[in-house]
Scaffold this active site. Structure first.
Site, PDB file in Angstrom:
ATOM      1  N   ARG A  50       0.844  -1.203   0.000  1.00 36.07           N
ATOM      2  CA  ARG A  50       0.000   0.000   0.000  1.00 36.07           C
ATOM      3  C   ARG A  50       0.880   1.254   0.000  1.00 36.07           C
ATOM      4  NH1 ARG A  50      -3.833  -1.114   5.067  1.00 36.07           N
ATOM      5  NH2 ARG A  50      -1.788  -1.677   5.902  1.00 36.07           N
ATOM      6  N   ASP A  52       1.636   5.507  -0.054  1.00 38.53           N
ATOM      7  CA  ASP A  52       1.167   6.726   0.597  1.00 38.53           C
ATOM      8  C   ASP A  52       0.847   7.803  -0.433  1.00 38.53           C
ATOM      9  OD1 ASP A  52       1.666   5.615   3.135  1.00 38.53           O
ATOM     10  OD2 ASP A  52       3.769   6.233   3.033  1.00 38.53           O
ATOM     11  N   ARG A 197      10.804   6.366   3.281  1.00 37.71           N
ATOM     12  CA  ARG A 197      10.949   7.821   3.331  1.00 37.71           C
ATOM     13  C   ARG A 197      11.733   8.248   4.570  1.00 37.71           C
ATOM     14  NH1 ARG A 197       5.183  10.325   2.706  1.00 37.71           N
ATOM     15  NH2 ARG A 197       6.439  12.230   2.933  1.00 37.71           N
TER      16      ARG A 197
END
Length: 274
Positions: A50, A52, A197
């Site tokens: 999934r 972002d 990230r």
């Protein structure tokens, strides 16, 4: 009932990530709307990896169950006629009932494309991240090797992460440079929310000389997100692909060709063929 697997590619700048939300505007929302129109029945999808808000995908694997009878080529062409320009189905396969896009996955791969230059490029906005301070490739490569293996990645997980355990196995990290461009490749059995990230934030700090490569080991040991660097930009992050057992026949991704379209550069093995 048939189980269908899809490979989905999307430019994520305008989307609020993959997972469906009450307000819509996610890739899952728009894909399920297209699937519902194409099959003339309600459709629910399950994916691996999934993403972002603002994150892209080169080959996100999705599965669904349906009674619709269509040729594989009709699935591709029919769905793409109903999807917005920023989302495209790349391939469709019929898979056995024991295939599961999430639980059958054996590994996940992400790439991060970063440009270091004193001036940002509006032509790369949203697709390639940018920093203006110089980066030391060797320092980042040294730090990255501390992350390979099984670790508790609590220092690099979002406070919103819902994973039961922060332990993940990082199988591979590779960092390459060509001119102003840096390509980061991450492979693991799975990733935590915002993990890449947050790792990128740390690696950029180290590349800029703000911390030594050993800082990666220190953060792993401390297991405290508050001690690490800020979460880095989403725009350079791409879900490159997901690994499955060979018997399912899931096509593997070839991210270098698409990255070449973005940066005009060849990385790794493809660089030898240029």
């Amino acid at each position: 009932m048939r189980r269908i697997a899809l490979g989905v590619c999307y430019e994520g700048t305008s989307w609020l990530g993959w997972q469906s939300q009450a307000g819509g505007n996610t890739v899952q929302d728009v894909l399920e709307q297209a699937l519902g129109r194409f099959t003339a029945q309600p459709v629910s999808t399950i994916c691996a990896g999934r993403t972002d808000t603002g994150v892209h995908a080169l080959n996100q694997v999705v599965h669904l169950d349906t009674t619709a009878e269509r040729s594989l080529e009709s699935w591709v062409r029919g769905l793409n006629a109903l999807l917005p320009d920023s989302v495209s189905v790349q391939w469709v396969n019929e898979v056995p009932d024991d295939f599961h896009a999430r639980f059958s996955a054996q590994g996940r791969h992400y790439v991060y494309l970063l440009r270091q230059h004193r001036v940002r490029s509006p032509l790369l906005q949203g697709r390639v991240a940018w920093v203006y301070r110089p980066l030391d490739l060797a320092q980042m490569q040294e730090a990255a090797q501390h992350l390979v293996g099984q670790h508790d990645f609590s220092a690099f997980r979002s406070s919103q992460c819902q994973a039961a355990s922060p332990v993940r196995t990082m199988t591979h990290i590779r960092i390459e440079q060509q001119g102003d461009f840096f390509l980061f490749r991450f492979s693991a059995n799975a990733f935590l929310h915002h993990m890449i990230r947050n790792l990128m934030g740390m690696l950029v700090y180290i590349g800029q000389g703000r911390q030594p490569p050993s800082w990666a080991l220190h953060l792993l040991a401390q297991r405290d997100r508050r001690l690490s660097a800020p979460t880095f930009d989403a725009s350079g992050l791409y879900l490159a692909g997901v690994d499955y057992p060979e018997q399912f026949g899931i096509p593997s991704s070839k991210p270098d060709d698409l990255l070449y379209e973005l940066s005009g550069l060849r990385f790794g093995e493809t660089a030898q063929k240029k």
